[in-house]
Design an enzyme around this catalytic site. Structure first.
Site, mmCIF file in Angstrom:
data_model
loop_
_atom_site.group_PDB
_atom_site.id
_atom_site.type_symbol
_atom_site.label_atom_id
_atom_site.label_comp_id
_atom_site.label_asym_id
_atom_site.label_seq_id
_atom_site.Cartn_x
_atom_site.Cartn_y
_atom_site.Cartn_z
ATOM 1 N N CYS A 5 25.338 -68.004 -4.107
ATOM 2 C CA CYS A 5 26.323 -66.139 -4.160
ATOM 3 C C CYS A 5 27.507 -66.571 -5.404
ATOM 4 C CB CYS A 5 26.750 -66.165 -3.393
ATOM 5 S SG CYS A 5 28.122 -67.591 -2.413
ATOM 6 N N GLU A 36 23.107 -57.996 -7.808
ATOM 7 C CA GLU A 36 23.351 -59.584 -7.631
ATOM 8 C C GLU A 36 21.491 -59.947 -7.672
ATOM 9 O OE1 GLU A 36 23.866 -60.993 -3.698
ATOM 10 O OE2 GLU A 36 24.911 -62.717 -4.836
ATOM 11 N N LYS A 58 23.067 -69.845 14.409
ATOM 12 C CA LYS A 58 21.972 -69.364 13.973
ATOM 13 C C LYS A 58 21.423 -69.082 11.885
ATOM 14 C CE LYS A 58 20.151 -65.319 11.791
ATOM 15 N NZ LYS A 58 18.873 -65.847 11.866
ATOM 16 N N GLU A 108 31.515 -64.755 4.247
ATOM 17 C CA GLU A 108 31.513 -64.581 2.794
ATOM 18 C C GLU A 108 30.266 -63.931 2.665
ATOM 19 O OE1 GLU A 108 32.864 -66.823 1.652
ATOM 20 O OE2 GLU A 108 34.377 -68.134 3.049
HETATM 21 P P1 NAP Z 1 21.046 -61.492 4.151
HETATM 22 O O1 NAP Z 1 19.809 -61.255 4.670
HETATM 23 O O2 NAP Z 1 22.291 -61.062 5.130
HETATM 24 O O3 NAP Z 1 20.884 -63.263 5.775
HETATM 25 C C1 NAP Z 1 21.858 -63.821 6.211
HETATM 26 C C2 NAP Z 1 21.657 -64.167 7.920
HETATM 27 O O4 NAP Z 1 21.839 -62.445 8.346
HETATM 28 C C3 NAP Z 1 20.846 -64.976 7.804
HETATM 29 O O5 NAP Z 1 20.904 -65.925 8.981
HETATM 30 C C4 NAP Z 1 19.775 -63.660 8.750
HETATM 31 O O6 NAP Z 1 18.790 -64.072 9.333
HETATM 32 C C5 NAP Z 1 20.762 -63.282 9.459
HETATM 33 N N1 NAP Z 1 20.746 -61.479 9.720
HETATM 34 C C6 NAP Z 1 20.109 -60.535 9.061
HETATM 35 N N2 NAP Z 1 20.431 -59.258 8.861
HETATM 36 C C7 NAP Z 1 20.792 -59.367 10.723
HETATM 37 C C8 NAP Z 1 21.587 -58.696 11.630
HETATM 38 N N3 NAP Z 1 21.551 -57.390 11.732
HETATM 39 N N4 NAP Z 1 22.412 -58.933 12.790
HETATM 40 C C9 NAP Z 1 22.315 -60.099 12.859
HETATM 41 N N5 NAP Z 1 22.199 -61.430 11.947
HETATM 42 C C10 NAP Z 1 21.481 -61.068 10.929
HETATM 43 O O7 NAP Z 1 21.355 -62.820 2.807
HETATM 44 P P2 NAP Z 1 20.219 -63.453 2.563
HETATM 45 O O8 NAP Z 1 19.140 -63.022 1.866
HETATM 46 O O9 NAP Z 1 19.836 -65.154 4.096
HETATM 47 O O10 NAP Z 1 21.616 -64.560 1.626
HETATM 48 C C11 NAP Z 1 21.737 -64.091 0.306
HETATM 49 C C12 NAP Z 1 23.096 -63.601 0.425
HETATM 50 O O11 NAP Z 1 24.248 -64.204 1.202
HETATM 51 C C13 NAP Z 1 23.498 -63.177 -0.396
HETATM 52 O O12 NAP Z 1 23.959 -61.660 -0.774
HETATM 53 C C14 NAP Z 1 24.635 -63.832 -1.233
HETATM 54 O O13 NAP Z 1 25.148 -64.122 -2.119
HETATM 55 C C15 NAP Z 1 25.388 -64.157 -0.043
HETATM 56 N N6 NAP Z 1 25.646 -65.567 0.165
HETATM 57 C C16 NAP Z 1 26.773 -66.427 -0.392
HETATM 58 C C17 NAP Z 1 27.496 -66.944 0.176
HETATM 59 C C18 NAP Z 1 28.615 -66.977 0.584
HETATM 60 O O14 NAP Z 1 29.879 -67.914 0.691
HETATM 61 N N7 NAP Z 1 29.600 -65.862 -0.505
HETATM 62 C C19 NAP Z 1 27.123 -68.193 0.439
HETATM 63 C C20 NAP Z 1 25.866 -68.046 0.267
HETATM 64 C C21 NAP Z 1 25.036 -66.722 -0.084
HETATM 65 P P3 NAP Z 1 17.035 -63.520 9.048
HETATM 66 O O15 NAP Z 1 17.360 -64.665 8.349
HETATM 67 O O16 NAP Z 1 16.712 -64.098 10.582
HETATM 68 O O17 NAP Z 1 16.822 -62.348 8.246
#
Ligand code: NAP
Length: 465
Positions: free
Chosen positions: A282, A369, A172, A248
């Site tokens: 991240c 962040e 997804k 992650e």
């Molecule tokens: P996010 O809001 O957590 O969303 C990530 C994914 O999770 C998206 O596909 C999102 O879908 C989905 N999601 C959201 N709510 C969900 C739920 N209740 N159940 C299942 N899936 C759900 O994060 P983001 O804003 O896209 O990404 C930024 C974050 O990712 C930052 O905190 C960054 O640090 C972190 N990140 C970490 C790494 C690492 O390797 N450690 C790498 C890249 C990014 P939708 O898009 O449909 O909401």
């Protein structure tokens, strides 16, 4: 044209023909219409992954490796077209999209090579009475949830090892940036991936579609890249089925500049650590922690370079507003703005490269962040204080340290509570290295020798002669 779901090797509409729109963040205009999956569509995707699992697990490792290798080549050939699509949906400059495509494709090349190196061991029990045999088997159907900031690479570093290990999957992608993943589905099909091994579900009803899949007893693994907040919820959901879980999550990377640092290298490193992906990574340096004797010179040179940086828009209005809010909060806490610091007029979600000095640790940027092109600079007086400051966060993904002293470097990388450390370098990501965090940044590793282990079970067989 509607971009459809990819289930059991077929492109198909979502239940009832539901769709949602994807926007171009540089203009705010609609870029594409995408199928909006329901819980029933999500279930169909899992059904397909479950149905394909047994045959896929039996394929020859070399065949799985060859599929990944072909996909690596097709991605590389189609770089220009993929980069254009990625820039349109995500906003980063085309040069950065190309860099991500090269990086993302490398995970397929790396895991193509790993697929034929899955080994077990044989030994004699200490008392000599039995033989101990271990073998590795695929974990089984996986659910992969990826974020918007690296629309290709955050997928390939999960899909690559899963294919290499013999797992099937439901993927997804983020609903802000689903198009790159859908193109990857076409590429893997062209590369020869059998139907049902990879299934792609796009949806705006994310929680309602994902939770039943996570709670389905047929699912064996959940791998997630995204925010710590969502990660926590998913860990709870995954507890029911006692799933294998990789997380992650978010970061708050310290960037340490010691008094003996090569300043030129430190500024180059700072530009990379801060500005890769417009700061929407991240791994982005979130807190610059600089020895007081160098702080002024470092800040001046860094600000000069930041002023010249080319930036794309941030991914959406909400993200841009959050960055602006964090900068305003730092200013209210007494920070000075060396460059940037104001939302520009005009279309698109742009925010200028910004350097802040004299930032107290009470400001929100110390804990949160930023995810944008903003560099707050803090100062320290001795090494112990620098390490204490670096570790003063719930996160533990990556840290950067600049020093020319070998013994200081050892003390620092041993003392940092992060899964990754860059010494005199501003980027650590490498498909041959284990990427991942400690503390609230998550657990599990992607890439390196470790990456494929996340998709393998170790089975032990006791053999009596
Ligand atoms: P996010 O809001 O957590 O969303 C990530 C994914 O999770 C998206 O596909 C999102 O879908 C989905 N999601 C959201 N709510 C969900 C739920 N209740 N159940 C299942 N899936 C759900 O994060 P983001 O804003 O896209 O990404 C930024 C974050 O990712 C930052 O905190 C960054 O640090 C972190 N990140 C970490 C790494 C690492 O390797 N450690 C790498 C890249 C990014 P939708 O898009 O449909 O909401």
């Amino acid at each position: 044209m509607t971009h459809q779901l990819f289930i059991a090797g077929q492109w198909r509409d979502a239940e009832g023909g539901a769709t949602f729109e994807v926007e171009n963040p540089a203009t705010g205009e609609t870029l594409a219409t995408v199928a909006d999956a329901s819980a029933a569509d999500g279930r169909a995707a899992l059904d397909a992954a479950v149905a394909a699992q047994a045959d896929w697990a039996r394929t020859a490792p070399r065949d799985r490796g060859e599929i990944l290798r072909r996909a690596f080549e097709i991605i590389t050939e189609r770089t220009d077209e993929l980069a254009e699509q990625m820039t349109a949906e995500m906003g980063k400059p085309v040069s950065e999209s190309k860099a991500e495509i090269a990086y993302g494709a490398e995970f397929f090349r790396w895991f193509a090579e790993e697929s034929v190196r899955i080994a077990g061991r044989h030994s004699v029990a200490p008392n000599g009475a039995t033989r101990l045999l271990t073998l590795k088997q695929p974990v089984g159907p996986c659910l992969m949830i990826t974020p918007w900031n690296f629309p290709l690479a955050m997928g390939t570093r999960k899909i690559g090892p899963a294919i290499a290990a013999g797992c099937t999957m439901v993927v997804k992608p983020a609903s802000l940036t689903p198009l790159t993943m859908l193109t990857l589905g076409e590429i893997l099909t062209e590369a020869g991936l059998p139907d049902g091994v990879l299934n792609i579900v796009t949806t705006k009803s994310t929680g309602e579609v994902m939770e039943p899949i996570i709670r389905d007893p047929r699912l064996r693994k959940l791998t997630f890249t995204g925010s710590t907040e969502v990660g926590r919820t998913l860990i709870e959901q995954a507890a029911e089925g006692v799933l294998r879980v990789s997380m992650e999550l978010g970061g708050n990377a310290p960037f340490l500049v010691f008094e003996d640092a090569d300043l030129e290298k430190a500024v180059d490193g700072a530009m990379l650590a801060k500005m890769r992906n417009i700061g929407e990574a991240c791994t982005a340096a979130n807190r610059f922690i600089v020895h007081e004797s160098l702080a002024e010179e470092f800040s001046r040179r860094f600000a000069e370079r930041m002023e010249q940086a080319e930036v794309g828009p941030l991914v959406e209005a909400k993200q841009r507003d959050k960055v602006a809010e964090l900068v305003d909060d730092a200013k209210e806490h007494g920070a000075q703005v060396l460059t940037g610091g104001e939302v520009p007029a005009g279309a698109g979600y742009f925010y200028p490269p910004t350097v802040l000095t004299g930032v107290p640790t009470e400001a929100r940027v110390w804990r949160e962040e930023i995810f944008g092109p903003v560099a707050p600079i803090f100062t320290f007086t001795d090494d112990d204080e620098a390490l204490r400051m670096a570790n003063d966060t719930e996160f533990g993904l990556v840290a950067y340290a600049f020093t020319q002293s070998y013994s200081r470097a050892i003390k620092v990388y041993e003392g940092l509570e992060t899964g990754m450390v860059g010494i005199n370098q501003g980027v650590v990501s490498n498909p041959a290295a284990p990427f991942g965090g400690m503390k609230a940044s998550g657990f599990g590793r992607e890439g390196g020798d470790e990456g494929i282990e996340e998709y393998l079970e170790t089975k032990y067989v006791g053999l009596a002669p």
